[in-house]
Design a protein around this motif. Structure first.
Motif, mmCIF file in Angstrom:
data_model
loop_
_atom_site.group_PDB
_atom_site.id
_atom_site.type_symbol
_atom_site.label_atom_id
_atom_site.label_comp_id
_atom_site.label_asym_id
_atom_site.label_seq_id
_atom_site.Cartn_x
_atom_site.Cartn_y
_atom_site.Cartn_z
ATOM 1 N N LYS A 1 32.748 19.524 4.326
ATOM 2 C CA LYS A 1 34.184 19.706 4.134
ATOM 3 C C LYS A 1 34.746 18.501 3.380
ATOM 4 C CE LYS A 1 34.429 22.126 8.558
ATOM 5 N NZ LYS A 1 32.990 22.113 8.754
ATOM 6 N N GLY A 2 35.714 18.756 2.515
ATOM 7 C CA GLY A 2 36.367 17.687 1.781
ATOM 8 C C GLY A 2 35.618 17.208 0.553
ATOM 9 N N VAL A 3 34.580 17.947 0.156
ATOM 10 C CA VAL A 3 33.798 17.569 -1.024
ATOM 11 C C VAL A 3 33.885 18.713 -2.023
ATOM 12 C CG1 VAL A 3 31.504 16.962 -1.882
ATOM 13 C CG2 VAL A 3 32.252 16.146 0.355
ATOM 14 N N SER A 4 34.201 18.399 -3.269
ATOM 15 C CA SER A 4 34.438 19.431 -4.280
ATOM 16 C C SER A 4 33.171 20.152 -4.745
ATOM 17 C CB SER A 4 35.184 18.834 -5.476
ATOM 18 O OG SER A 4 34.514 17.705 -5.977
ATOM 19 N N LEU A 5 32.021 19.588 -4.508
ATOM 20 C CA LEU A 5 30.746 20.207 -4.857
ATOM 21 C C LEU A 5 30.111 20.733 -3.570
ATOM 22 C CD1 LEU A 5 28.812 20.532 -7.325
ATOM 23 C CD2 LEU A 5 27.796 18.353 -6.670
ATOM 24 N N LYS A 6 29.367 21.838 -3.658
ATOM 25 C CA LYS A 6 28.721 22.392 -2.469
ATOM 26 C C LYS A 6 27.500 21.554 -2.116
ATOM 27 C CE LYS A 6 30.338 27.107 -2.943
ATOM 28 N NZ LYS A 6 29.968 28.515 -3.028
ATOM 29 N N ALA B 1 32.364 11.280 -11.805
ATOM 30 C CA ALA B 1 31.245 10.820 -10.982
ATOM 31 C C ALA B 1 31.732 9.895 -9.881
ATOM 32 C CB ALA B 1 30.209 10.103 -11.858
ATOM 33 N N GLU B 2 32.605 8.975 -10.215
ATOM 34 C CA GLU B 2 33.151 8.047 -9.208
ATOM 35 C C GLU B 2 33.949 8.780 -8.145
ATOM 36 O OE1 GLU B 2 35.328 5.089 -11.409
ATOM 37 O OE2 GLU B 2 33.496 4.288 -12.331
ATOM 38 N N GLU B 3 34.762 9.766 -8.560
ATOM 39 C CA GLU B 3 35.550 10.556 -7.607
ATOM 40 C C GLU B 3 34.642 11.334 -6.663
ATOM 41 O OE1 GLU B 3 38.065 12.953 -10.099
ATOM 42 O OE2 GLU B 3 39.345 11.250 -10.657
ATOM 43 N N LYS C 1 32.853 9.042 -4.165
ATOM 44 C CA LYS C 1 33.778 8.629 -3.090
ATOM 45 C C LYS C 1 33.901 9.747 -2.043
ATOM 46 C CE LYS C 1 38.259 6.616 -2.238
ATOM 47 N NZ LYS C 1 39.554 7.175 -2.049
ATOM 48 N N GLU C 2 34.095 10.985 -2.508
ATOM 49 C CA GLU C 2 34.185 12.123 -1.581
ATOM 50 C C GLU C 2 32.931 12.243 -0.722
ATOM 51 O OE1 GLU C 2 36.704 15.227 -4.437
ATOM 52 O OE2 GLU C 2 34.652 15.688 -3.881
#
Length: 151
Positions: free
Chosen positions: A97-102, A138-140, A143-144
Protein backbone atom coordinates in the motif's frame (compact mmCIF):
# COMPACT_ATOMS: atom_id res chain seq x y z
CA UNK A 1 23.96 -13.56 18.93
CA UNK A 2 26.34 -16.43 18.25
CA UNK A 3 25.78 -20.13 18.72
CA UNK A 4 28.99 -22.17 18.69
CA UNK A 5 30.81 -19.44 16.77
CA UNK A 6 28.08 -18.99 14.16
CA UNK A 7 26.53 -15.54 13.77
CA UNK A 8 22.76 -15.73 13.87
CA UNK A 9 22.02 -12.03 13.40
CA UNK A 10 23.43 -9.04 11.56
CA UNK A 11 26.22 -7.06 13.19
CA UNK A 12 26.12 -3.25 13.37
CA UNK A 13 28.27 -2.87 10.23
CA UNK A 14 25.84 -4.95 8.17
CA UNK A 15 22.82 -3.09 9.55
CA UNK A 16 24.50 0.19 8.53
CA UNK A 17 25.39 -1.25 5.12
CA UNK A 18 21.69 -1.61 4.29
CA UNK A 19 20.97 2.06 5.03
CA UNK A 20 22.22 3.15 1.61
CA UNK A 21 21.17 1.98 -1.81
CA UNK A 22 23.07 -1.25 -2.36
CA UNK A 23 23.24 -3.94 -4.97
CA UNK A 24 22.35 -7.24 -3.30
CA UNK A 25 22.20 -10.69 -4.85
CA UNK A 26 19.22 -12.79 -3.76
CA UNK A 27 19.30 -16.56 -4.16
CA UNK A 28 16.10 -18.60 -4.09
CA UNK A 29 15.18 -22.07 -5.31
CA UNK A 30 13.26 -21.94 -8.57
CA UNK A 31 9.76 -23.32 -8.04
CA UNK A 32 9.74 -25.17 -11.39
CA UNK A 33 13.27 -26.46 -11.93
CA UNK A 34 14.24 -26.78 -8.23
CA UNK A 35 17.60 -25.22 -9.13
CA UNK A 36 19.23 -22.11 -7.67
CA UNK A 37 17.95 -18.79 -8.98
CA UNK A 38 19.96 -15.60 -8.43
CA UNK A 39 18.47 -12.12 -8.81
CA UNK A 40 20.00 -8.68 -8.41
CA UNK A 41 17.85 -6.49 -6.15
CA UNK A 42 18.24 -3.02 -4.66
CA UNK A 43 15.08 -2.31 -2.65
CA UNK A 44 16.45 -3.86 0.53
CA UNK A 45 16.33 -2.53 4.11
CA UNK A 46 17.03 -3.89 7.60
CA UNK A 47 14.13 -3.76 9.99
CA UNK A 48 16.49 -4.82 12.79
CA UNK A 49 19.41 -7.25 13.36
CA UNK A 50 17.14 -10.23 12.73
CA UNK A 51 14.95 -9.10 9.84
CA UNK A 52 15.69 -7.87 6.33
CA UNK A 53 12.90 -6.66 4.08
CA UNK A 54 12.96 -6.38 0.33
CA UNK A 55 10.62 -5.68 -2.51
CA UNK A 56 10.18 -7.11 -6.00
CA UNK A 57 7.54 -6.60 -8.67
CA UNK A 58 4.40 -8.66 -8.18
CA UNK A 59 5.13 -10.65 -11.35
CA UNK A 60 8.65 -11.66 -10.25
CA UNK A 61 9.50 -15.39 -10.12
CA UNK A 62 10.94 -14.67 -6.68
CA UNK A 63 7.44 -14.53 -5.20
CA UNK A 64 6.45 -18.04 -6.30
CA UNK A 65 9.92 -19.31 -5.40
CA UNK A 66 9.52 -18.02 -1.82
CA UNK A 67 6.00 -19.44 -1.55
CA UNK A 68 7.30 -22.89 -2.56
CA UNK A 69 10.56 -22.76 -0.58
CA UNK A 70 11.18 -19.97 1.95
CA UNK A 71 14.94 -20.57 2.26
CA UNK A 72 16.88 -17.66 0.75
CA UNK A 73 20.44 -16.31 0.74
CA UNK A 74 21.51 -12.71 0.30
CA UNK A 75 25.02 -12.19 -1.05
CA UNK A 76 26.54 -8.88 -0.01
CA UNK A 77 29.75 -7.56 -1.57
CA UNK A 78 30.98 -4.76 0.65
CA UNK A 79 32.65 -3.84 3.90
CA UNK A 80 35.86 -5.18 2.31
CA UNK A 81 34.48 -8.72 2.14
CA UNK A 82 31.64 -10.95 0.93
CA UNK A 83 28.80 -12.09 3.19
CA UNK A 84 26.17 -14.80 2.75
CA UNK A 85 23.10 -14.10 4.84
CA UNK A 86 20.80 -17.11 5.14
CA UNK A 87 17.20 -16.81 6.21
CA UNK A 88 13.56 -17.75 5.89
CA UNK A 89 11.39 -15.52 3.74
CA UNK A 90 7.70 -14.74 4.06
CA UNK A 91 5.52 -12.53 1.93
CA UNK A 92 4.03 -9.78 4.09
CA UNK A 93 2.08 -7.98 1.36
CA UNK A 94 1.27 -9.17 -2.14
CA UNK A 95 1.02 -5.51 -3.24
CA UNK A 96 2.35 -2.81 -0.92
CA UNK A 97 0.00 0.00 0.00
CA UNK A 98 1.16 3.53 -0.73
CA UNK A 99 3.50 2.53 -3.56
CA UNK A 100 2.70 3.55 -7.14
CA UNK A 101 4.23 0.39 -8.65
CA UNK A 102 2.84 -3.09 -7.94
CA UNK A 103 5.47 -4.46 -5.54
CA UNK A 104 5.40 -7.25 -2.98
CA UNK A 105 6.89 -6.80 0.51
CA UNK A 106 8.95 -9.77 1.68
CA UNK A 107 10.55 -10.25 5.10
CA UNK A 108 13.53 -12.49 5.72
CA UNK A 109 14.21 -13.73 9.23
CA UNK A 110 18.00 -14.03 9.47
CA UNK A 111 19.22 -17.50 10.52
CA UNK A 112 22.94 -17.36 9.78
CA UNK A 113 25.56 -14.85 8.65
CA UNK A 114 28.76 -16.15 7.02
CA UNK A 115 31.79 -14.29 5.74
CA UNK A 116 32.54 -16.06 2.45
CA UNK A 117 35.44 -14.09 0.96
CA UNK A 118 38.35 -16.32 0.00
CA UNK A 119 41.34 -16.27 2.33
CA UNK A 120 44.04 -13.62 1.95
CA UNK A 121 42.04 -11.02 0.01
CA UNK A 122 39.66 -8.12 0.53
CA UNK A 123 37.17 -6.20 -1.57
CA UNK A 124 38.62 -2.82 -2.52
CA UNK A 125 35.66 -1.39 -4.45
CA UNK A 126 31.98 -2.09 -3.82
CA UNK A 127 29.71 -2.76 -6.81
CA UNK A 128 27.95 0.39 -7.99
CA UNK A 129 24.99 0.85 -10.28
CA UNK A 130 23.36 3.74 -12.06
CA UNK A 131 19.64 4.15 -12.65
CA UNK A 132 18.99 4.67 -16.34
CA UNK A 133 15.42 5.97 -16.20
CA UNK A 134 13.93 9.30 -15.11
CA UNK A 135 16.00 10.31 -12.07
CA UNK A 136 13.21 12.31 -10.39
CA UNK A 137 10.68 9.49 -10.78
CA UNK A 138 13.27 6.98 -9.55
CA UNK A 139 13.89 9.01 -6.39
CA UNK A 140 10.14 9.36 -5.74
CA UNK A 141 9.57 5.62 -6.21
CA UNK A 142 12.56 4.74 -4.02
CA UNK A 143 11.19 6.94 -1.23
CA UNK A 144 7.75 5.28 -1.47
CA UNK A 145 9.24 1.78 -1.45
CA UNK A 146 11.69 2.32 1.42
CA UNK A 147 8.98 3.91 3.60
CA UNK A 148 6.57 1.04 2.86
CA UNK A 149 9.22 -1.62 3.54
CA UNK A 150 9.81 -0.32 7.06
CA UNK A 151 6.10 -0.14 8.05
Amino acid sequence: MAKKGILTELNEDLVSFFEGEKLVMLSTIDHESQTPNVSAISWVKCLDKNNIRFSVTTNSRTIQNVKENPHVVFTIIGLETVYSIHGSASILEDAMKGVSLKLAKINVNVNQVLETMFWGAKITTEPQYEKTYNQKKAEELDKEVYEALLK
